[in-house]
Motif scaffolding. Structure first.
Motif, PDB file in Angstrom:
ATOM      1  N   GLY A 128       8.353 -48.371   2.856  1.00 25.43           N
ATOM      2  CA  GLY A 128       6.883 -49.638   2.071  1.00 25.43           C
ATOM      3  C   GLY A 128       6.323 -50.231   3.462  1.00 25.43           C
ATOM      4  N   PHE A 129       5.012 -50.784   2.228  1.00 27.44           N
ATOM      5  CA  PHE A 129       4.219 -51.186   2.564  1.00 27.44           C
ATOM      6  C   PHE A 129       3.806 -52.724   1.812  1.00 27.44           C
ATOM      7  CE2 PHE A 129      -0.441 -51.757   2.533  1.00 27.44           C
ATOM      8  CZ  PHE A 129      -0.601 -52.557   3.866  1.00 27.44           C
ATOM      9  N   ASN A 130       3.469 -53.909   2.530  1.00 27.39           N
ATOM     10  CA  ASN A 130       2.645 -55.437   1.828  1.00 27.39           C
ATOM     11  C   ASN A 130       1.559 -55.698   3.183  1.00 27.39           C
ATOM     12  OD1 ASN A 130       4.554 -55.322  -0.459  1.00 27.39           O
ATOM     13  ND2 ASN A 130       6.011 -56.759   0.632  1.00 27.39           N
ATOM     14  N   ARG A 131       0.708 -56.329   2.047  1.00 24.57           N
ATOM     15  CA  ARG A 131      -0.089 -56.828   2.465  1.00 24.57           C
ATOM     16  C   ARG A 131      -0.617 -58.397   2.607  1.00 24.57           C
ATOM     17  NH1 ARG A 131      -6.642 -56.469   1.852  1.00 24.57           N
ATOM     18  NH2 ARG A 131      -7.004 -58.204   2.767  1.00 24.57           N
ATOM     19  N   ILE A 132      -0.283 -59.198   3.104  1.00 23.84           N
ATOM     20  CA  ILE A 132      -0.454 -60.492   3.392  1.00 23.84           C
ATOM     21  C   ILE A 132      -1.167 -61.519   3.573  1.00 23.84           C
ATOM     22  CG2 ILE A 132       1.531 -62.701   3.231  1.00 23.84           C
ATOM     23  CD1 ILE A 132       3.495 -61.085   4.556  1.00 23.84           C
TER      24      ILE A 132
ATOM     25  N   PRO B 205      11.804 -49.106   9.843  1.00 26.45           N
ATOM     26  CA  PRO B 205      11.761 -49.196  10.678  1.00 26.45           C
ATOM     27  C   PRO B 205      10.577 -50.548  10.104  1.00 26.45           C
ATOM     28  CG  PRO B 205      10.126 -47.934   9.973  1.00 26.45           C
ATOM     29  CD  PRO B 205      11.697 -47.490   9.611  1.00 26.45           C
ATOM     30  N   PHE B 206      10.728 -51.601  10.729  1.00 25.89           N
ATOM     31  CA  PHE B 206      10.103 -52.942  11.064  1.00 25.89           C
ATOM     32  C   PHE B 206       8.176 -53.277  11.709  1.00 25.89           C
ATOM     33  CE2 PHE B 206       9.787 -57.230  11.243  1.00 25.89           C
ATOM     34  CZ  PHE B 206       9.294 -57.725  10.433  1.00 25.89           C
TER      35      PHE B 206
ATOM     36  N   ASN C 246       8.881 -52.027   5.276  1.00 25.40           N
ATOM     37  CA  ASN C 246       8.543 -51.438   6.482  1.00 25.40           C
ATOM     38  C   ASN C 246       7.363 -51.989   7.431  1.00 25.40           C
ATOM     39  OD1 ASN C 246       9.859 -49.645   4.433  1.00 25.40           O
ATOM     40  ND2 ASN C 246      11.535 -50.119   6.563  1.00 25.40           N
ATOM     41  N   MET C 247       6.442 -52.145   6.837  1.00 26.13           N
ATOM     42  CA  MET C 247       4.951 -52.235   7.370  1.00 26.13           C
ATOM     43  C   MET C 247       4.133 -53.423   7.126  1.00 26.13           C
ATOM     44  SD  MET C 247       4.782 -49.604   9.383  1.00 26.13           S
ATOM     45  CE  MET C 247       2.977 -49.806   9.967  1.00 26.13           C
ATOM     46  N   VAL C 248       3.987 -54.060   7.529  1.00 23.49           N
ATOM     47  CA  VAL C 248       3.300 -55.616   6.115  1.00 23.49           C
ATOM     48  C   VAL C 248       2.137 -56.430   7.453  1.00 23.49           C
ATOM     49  CG1 VAL C 248       4.244 -58.047   6.445  1.00 23.49           C
ATOM     50  CG2 VAL C 248       5.907 -56.882   6.502  1.00 23.49           C
ATOM     51  N   LEU C 249       1.241 -55.901   6.603  1.00 23.81           N
ATOM     52  CA  LEU C 249       0.053 -56.600   6.990  1.00 23.81           C
ATOM     53  C   LEU C 249      -0.576 -57.775   6.508  1.00 23.81           C
ATOM     54  CD1 LEU C 249      -3.192 -55.883   8.622  1.00 23.81           C
ATOM     55  CD2 LEU C 249      -3.278 -54.936   6.420  1.00 23.81           C
ATOM     56  N   ILE C 250      -0.250 -58.258   8.002  1.00 22.73           N
ATOM     57  CA  ILE C 250      -0.979 -60.106   7.811  1.00 22.73           C
ATOM     58  C   ILE C 250      -2.508 -60.093   8.035  1.00 22.73           C
ATOM     59  CG2 ILE C 250      -0.745 -62.335   9.015  1.00 22.73           C
ATOM     60  CD1 ILE C 250       1.962 -61.708   9.242  1.00 22.73           C
TER      61      ILE C 250
ATOM     62  N   ALA D 108       0.923 -39.137   3.001  1.00 21.34           N
ATOM     63  CA  ALA D 108       1.979 -39.745   4.227  1.00 21.34           C
ATOM     64  C   ALA D 108       2.261 -38.366   4.882  1.00 21.34           C
ATOM     65  CB  ALA D 108       3.217 -40.108   3.373  1.00 21.34           C
ATOM     66  N   VAL D 109       2.805 -38.541   6.417  1.00 23.88           N
ATOM     67  CA  VAL D 109       2.883 -37.740   6.646  1.00 23.88           C
ATOM     68  C   VAL D 109       4.129 -37.346   7.946  1.00 23.88           C
ATOM     69  CG1 VAL D 109       0.525 -35.867   7.461  1.00 23.88           C
ATOM     70  CG2 VAL D 109       1.358 -38.129   8.946  1.00 23.88           C
ATOM     71  N   LEU D 110       4.541 -38.291   7.621  1.00 31.68           N
ATOM     72  CA  LEU D 110       5.977 -38.972   8.943  1.00 31.68           C
ATOM     73  C   LEU D 110       6.714 -40.232   8.364  1.00 31.68           C
ATOM     74  CD1 LEU D 110       6.977 -39.077  11.702  1.00 31.68           C
ATOM     75  CD2 LEU D 110       6.002 -40.953  12.561  1.00 31.68           C
ATOM     76  N   SER D 111       7.760 -39.601   8.577  1.00 30.74           N
ATOM     77  CA  SER D 111       9.167 -39.924   7.458  1.00 30.74           C
ATOM     78  C   SER D 111       9.818 -41.286   8.501  1.00 30.74           C
ATOM     79  CB  SER D 111      10.361 -39.229   7.163  1.00 30.74           C
ATOM     80  OG  SER D 111      11.107 -38.476   7.842  1.00 30.74           O
ATOM     81  N   PRO D 112      10.627 -42.228   7.820  1.00 33.38           N
ATOM     82  CA  PRO D 112      10.807 -43.844   8.567  1.00 33.38           C
ATOM     83  C   PRO D 112      12.523 -42.917   9.492  1.00 33.38           C
ATOM     84  CG  PRO D 112      11.378 -43.883   6.669  1.00 33.38           C
ATOM     85  CD  PRO D 112      10.349 -42.339   6.496  1.00 33.38           C
ATOM     86  N   GLU D 113      13.061 -41.265   8.709  1.00 34.46           N
ATOM     87  CA  GLU D 113      14.100 -40.690   9.999  1.00 34.46           C
ATOM     88  C   GLU D 113      13.585 -39.735  11.285  1.00 34.46           C
ATOM     89  OE1 GLU D 113      15.727 -41.600   5.747  1.00 34.46           O
ATOM     90  OE2 GLU D 113      13.520 -40.103   6.669  1.00 34.46           O
ATOM     91  N   LYS D 114      12.227 -39.655  10.798  1.00 35.19           N
ATOM     92  CA  LYS D 114      11.812 -38.439  12.084  1.00 35.19           C
ATOM     93  C   LYS D 114      11.310 -39.937  12.450  1.00 35.19           C
ATOM     94  CE  LYS D 114      12.510 -34.550  11.565  1.00 35.19           C
ATOM     95  NZ  LYS D 114      13.122 -33.908  13.438  1.00 35.19           N
TER      96      LYS D 114
END
Length: 344
Positions: free
Chosen positions: A93-97, A170-171, A131-135, A231-237
């Protein structure tokens, strides 16, 4: 006698060479899959991003080290787009704030709303829950909004109305700021800065890189950058690779080397504030990740040196006299590295 010595040496050479070959090429930890994934990440980003190899490598290292990153640079040098594309290479997941002066903590964390049907309050999660948050432009928000990030960045959880909400791994927080803007900005306090693993300084591209940027933009026509990256990398990997990174071997003399450098920042005459034990841990974790992405299952002093500048530059504060003289934190870090003996 000399001939005999030469014969003995020549007889021993094949065995010695064999031992050296084993030492050089047989890792105790299999890092081939991790290296392949790192190369895939780099090649995906290279479809859009020109140059910035060090920037991208530091992002990957921070990802493997479970760290957050503060990205500093003047406007227009692809800080935000690189962070967005980096997040897109991961199947997460990705969010931008966008931080602004009127942003409230509840706008980031979320708030409790009354459900009219049940007459109960329900928690509506804010954009930090990803998971990935861009501030973007983190220094544009006031202190109370910046402080809302303290708990979530350190403990990977948010507490609202006495209830804890755990972040899904991941966070990672990627925050940008412009160093030249003074008006309408709020400097990040030391406690906030200390929660970032790295502070990455992004510079202008070289002349050749800028020509390449113009050329690729011209050839791209109407195609959007985000559409070019997969996208090339999963959270599990990613979790598997993080666990492997933690297993990287680091000798006691290397640990002593890290501790000595960080301890010297606390007593250095040019510094008002030195690095904390959190800085030592950050150097150790980052150096393990540097070793892993280069296919080594052990940390070298070179890995430590690569980690020191991005880890320490935002954690140490120059004395007012040295700051007035135009000295930088990088100058002092270099002086300290030169004064500490490299372990053999």
């Amino acid at each position: 006698m000399e001939n005999e010595d030469n014969n003995i040496a020549s007889n021993q050479n094949p065995e010695i060479e064999k031992q050296q070959e084993n030492l050089s090429f047989e890792n105790r930890i299999d890092l081939s899959e991790l290296q392949q994934a790192v190369e895939q990440l780099k090649s995906e980003l290279a479809k859009v991003i020109v140059g910035q190899q060090d920037f991208i490598e530091l992002l990957i290292v921070s990802l493997l080290s479970s760290g957050h990153v503060l990205i500093e640079g003047v406007p227009g040098i692809a800080k935000t787009i690189t962070a967005k594309l980096f997040a897109k290479t991961l199947k997460t997941g990705f969010n931008r704030i966008q931080f602004t002066p009127d942003l409230m903590p509840s706008d980031v964390l979320g708030t409790s709303i009354l459900n009219m049907k049940t007459s109960d309050f329900e928690f509506k999660k804010g954009p930090i829950f990803s998971n990935m948050v861009l501030i973007d432009e983190i220094n544009r928000a006031p202190a109370k909004t910046q402080a809302a990030l303290f708990e979530v960045m350190e403990e990977r959880q948010v507490t609202v109305d006495g209830i804890k909400y755990i972040m899904e791994p991941p966070f990672m927080v990627l925050a940008t700021q412009n160093p030249v803007e003074q008006e309408g900005t709020y400097a990040l306090p030391e406690a906030q800065l200390d929660r970032f693993l790295f502070k990455i300084k992004v510079d202008y591209p070289s002349l050749q890189e800028e020509i390449h940027i113009l050329k690729t933009h011209h050839e791209r026509k109407t195609q959007k950058p985000l559409e070019m990256v997969d996208a090339v990398l999963s959270p599990e990997k990613l979790i598997e690779f993080k666990n492997k990174t933690q297993e990287i071997i680091i000798e006691e003399k290397i640990l002593a080397y890290i501790a000595e450098i960080v301890t010297k920042t606390r007593t250095h005459p040019h510094l008002y504030l030195g690095g904390s034990p959190r800085a030592s841990l950050a150097v150790m974790n980052a150096s393990k990740a540097f070793a892993a992405i280069h296919g080594r299952d052990f940390v070298t002093p070179e890995d430590i040196k690569k980690s020191l500048f991005p880890v320490l530059r935002h954690r140490i504060i120059l004395s007012p006299e040295r700051e007035m003289e135009g000295m930088t934190t990088e100058n002092v870090i270099e002086m300290i590295i030169q004064s500490v003996e490299i372990p053999r």
